[in-house]
Design a protein around this motif. Structure first.
Motif, mmCIF file in Angstrom:
data_model
loop_
_atom_site.group_PDB
_atom_site.id
_atom_site.type_symbol
_atom_site.label_atom_id
_atom_site.label_comp_id
_atom_site.label_asym_id
_atom_site.label_seq_id
_atom_site.Cartn_x
_atom_site.Cartn_y
_atom_site.Cartn_z
ATOM 1 N N ASP A 241 0.837 -1.194 0.000
ATOM 2 C CA ASP A 241 0.000 0.000 0.000
ATOM 3 C C ASP A 241 0.871 1.243 0.000
ATOM 4 O O ASP A 241 1.941 1.289 0.627
ATOM 5 C CB ASP A 241 -0.905 0.040 1.243
ATOM 6 N N LEU A 242 0.394 2.265 -0.700
ATOM 7 C CA LEU A 242 0.942 3.611 -0.582
ATOM 8 C C LEU A 242 0.020 4.395 0.335
ATOM 9 O O LEU A 242 -1.208 4.360 0.165
ATOM 10 C CB LEU A 242 1.015 4.288 -1.959
ATOM 11 N N LEU B 4 5.444 3.738 2.218
ATOM 12 C CA LEU B 4 5.085 2.477 1.565
ATOM 13 C C LEU B 4 4.911 1.419 2.642
ATOM 14 O O LEU B 4 5.777 1.253 3.503
ATOM 15 C CB LEU B 4 6.179 2.069 0.574
ATOM 16 N N ARG B 5 3.797 0.713 2.583
ATOM 17 C CA ARG B 5 3.525 -0.310 3.599
ATOM 18 C C ARG B 5 3.423 -1.669 2.921
ATOM 19 O O ARG B 5 2.671 -1.844 1.964
ATOM 20 C CB ARG B 5 2.222 0.007 4.328
ATOM 21 N N VAL B 6 4.189 -2.637 3.422
ATOM 22 C CA VAL B 6 4.161 -4.008 2.918
ATOM 23 C C VAL B 6 3.788 -4.923 4.071
ATOM 24 O O VAL B 6 4.394 -4.863 5.149
ATOM 25 C CB VAL B 6 5.529 -4.435 2.333
ATOM 26 N N SER B 7 2.782 -5.739 3.852
ATOM 27 C CA SER B 7 2.343 -6.658 4.906
ATOM 28 C C SER B 7 2.169 -8.050 4.316
ATOM 29 O O SER B 7 1.696 -8.218 3.182
ATOM 30 C CB SER B 7 1.021 -6.179 5.518
ATOM 31 N N LEU B 8 2.567 -9.050 5.098
ATOM 32 C CA LEU B 8 2.437 -10.445 4.685
ATOM 33 C C LEU B 8 1.754 -11.207 5.811
ATOM 34 O O LEU B 8 2.359 -11.455 6.858
ATOM 35 C CB LEU B 8 3.810 -11.058 4.391
ATOM 36 N N PRO B 9 0.491 -11.554 5.639
ATOM 37 C CA PRO B 9 -0.195 -12.326 6.687
ATOM 38 C C PRO B 9 0.396 -13.735 6.777
ATOM 39 O O PRO B 9 0.480 -14.456 5.772
ATOM 40 C CB PRO B 9 -1.648 -12.354 6.197
#
Length: 354
Positions: free
Chosen positions: A284-285, A308-313
């Motif tokens: 996500d930005l 900048l957001r990076v997420s990995l469930p």
């Protein structure tokens, strides 16, 4: 004795004769089949609901498109009063209240292909909604025509019942005359009297059936009362312009039921793909603008943040696995329904053609 009994029965049915099926035919509203079909589709609740689902599906389709272009935007403000003073980061002084406002902007840059799956799913849902709308319209037309022809058929059967009563009365009158002249005994009239009674009872039942049919037709066209059907053209129907196999092929390709089953299968397949892609990371930005003060609208201090957001469930208590299993079940069931619909459509077309 037989003559007295016949006179009593005739007087008992006199009121029914005076209030026969056409007692107020001039007062009944008469409607043609084309008018009935036009009015019924505007009133049928299932068709109205189907139109609402089309509208909902169109908005779902727009949303799936807009997510590629527009970010999500949220604005909020809070005013908080405290019992003791504290340091207000907006004014840099001690204060007993703080007012803040925030604007959050978030753009889903990457969702593992789920945005494309959602686009495919909403497209199939819209197609299914349109097919369901057409199917409901055809269903309303079928029911309306059935009610219309019920009125026509019951009206003709009522005329037949009236003629049967007339013949029975004439035969009983002849039998009376034969008794009076001594050409016959009174017991010879029993069978004719029984036939007259049966004819009158049949006329009563047929009159009631005609009234109920007219009420049902009135319900279809939104009239609180009886509605009569206009006379139909008595010309013979032309032969069907297609063969049985052509009708079956056309139904499989173009009928609302077939289109609906295919669209539901596509939507279920897209939902399954979307559930599988929940294992991929999300990117996500984001941007945030905040303001702080002790009065409204806050303007003493403003701060901006973006990134900048990076997420990995990794593990969410098995919710992804449950969602994937349910999506697979829906997909398999929709495939089976589609296959069954194809077979059922061919059978229905052949039955209707025959």
């Amino acid at each position: 004795m037989i003559l007295v009994l016949a006179a009593l029965i005739q007087s008992g049915f006199a009121q029914q004769d005076a209030a026969g099926p056409d007692r107020d035919i001039a007062q009944l509203q008469q409607i043609t089949l084309a008018e009935a079909l036009q009015r019924s589709v505007q009133l049928d609740p299932d068709y109205v609901e189907a139109l609402g689902r089309i509208h909902d599906a169109e908005w779902g389709r727009r949303s799936a498109h807009l997510v590629f272009i527009l970010p999500s935007i949220t604005a909020q403000t809070n005013a908080t009063k405290f019992s003791t003073e504290f340091f207000n980061i907006g004014t840099g002084q001690l204060a007993s209240q703080i007012v803040d406002a925030r604007l959050d902007i978030n753009y889903a840059l990457f969702r593992g292909g789920r945005k494309f799956s959602e686009l495919s799913r909403t497209s199939a849902v819209l197609q299914a909604a349109n097919a369901n709308g057409i199917q409901q319209r055809f269903q309303v037309a079928l029911l309306t025509e059935s009610n219309y022809y019920d009125v026509v058929a019951n009206r003709e059967l009522t005329v037949v019942a009236q003629e049967r009563v007339g013949r029975a009365e004439e035969q009983l009158a002849v039998a009376r005359a034969r008794v009076l002249t001594g050409a016959a005994v009174q017991t010879d009239s029993l069978q004719l009297l029984l036939e007259l009674t049966r004819a009158r009872v049949n006329l009563l039942g047929q009159t009631a059936a005609l009234r109920v049919a007219r009420l049902q037709l009135g319900r279809r066209v939104g009239v609180a009362g009886e509605v009569d059907a206009a006379p139909l053209d008595t010309a013979l129907a032309p032969p069907l312009p297609f063969s049985e196999e052509e009708a079956a092929s056309e139904a499989l390709a173009q009928s609302p039921g077939s289109i609906l089953a295919r669209a539901e299968e596509r939507a279920a397949e897209a939902g399954y793909r979307s559930a599988r892609r929940a294992y991929l990371p999300e990117v996500d930005l984001f941007a945030q603008l905040s303001a702080f003060d002790e009065k409204f609208f806050p303007s003493a201090t403003t701060r901006a943040a973006y990134g900048l957001r990076v997420s990995l469930p990794i593990w969410n208590d098995g919710q992804r696995e449950i969602a994937l299993s349910r999506a697979a079940t829906v997909r398999d069931a929709s495939r089976a329904r589609h296959a069954d619909t194809q077979l059922a459509l061919r059978r229905d077309v052949i039955e209707a053609y025959e």
